[in-house]
Design a protein around this motif. Sequence first.
Motif: not given
Length: 160
Positions: A40, A72-73, A76, A98-101, A103-104
Amino acid sequence: LCNVGDAYLFEPDKENFSKLRDNLTGIKSRYSLLPLALSHEYKILSFSSGEGEGSHIDSTGEGGKIAAAALDDVLGGIKINFLKLDVEGAEADALRGAHEIISQLKPIIALSAYHKPQDLWDLPDLISSISTDYTFYFRQHYFNSFDLVLYAIPLDTLSS
């Protein structure tokens, strides 16, 4: 074989990394092979090397130290449409990274759900906490108690 666009492969174990690199010789798809574990956040972890698939994060760290990073880092800004994770029990941390990957971009997700008994409940709950746009399926690919895969499929994929 199937046609794959770009592939991003992560392998922290030095021996497995070498084997994977050798196995990729002659592959026509574009790929990036990174000597990292997934988590994370960026951190250094203790690692135990096992025989082949037995490598894992371990507090004793008999295999030394490895670097771990969040997807995500590392990825991104890259469009990810399929995410496959078998990270020897660190699936929840990898999903958090991978929260942003998730969710988006809402990629199709295939992840191992057999390393920890609570993963049967915790992993779908974790994905749902990131995005409610998924439906879930479990599949056991072999006739043993291992290799249970959780598939998280974006709802808009099902209606297409």
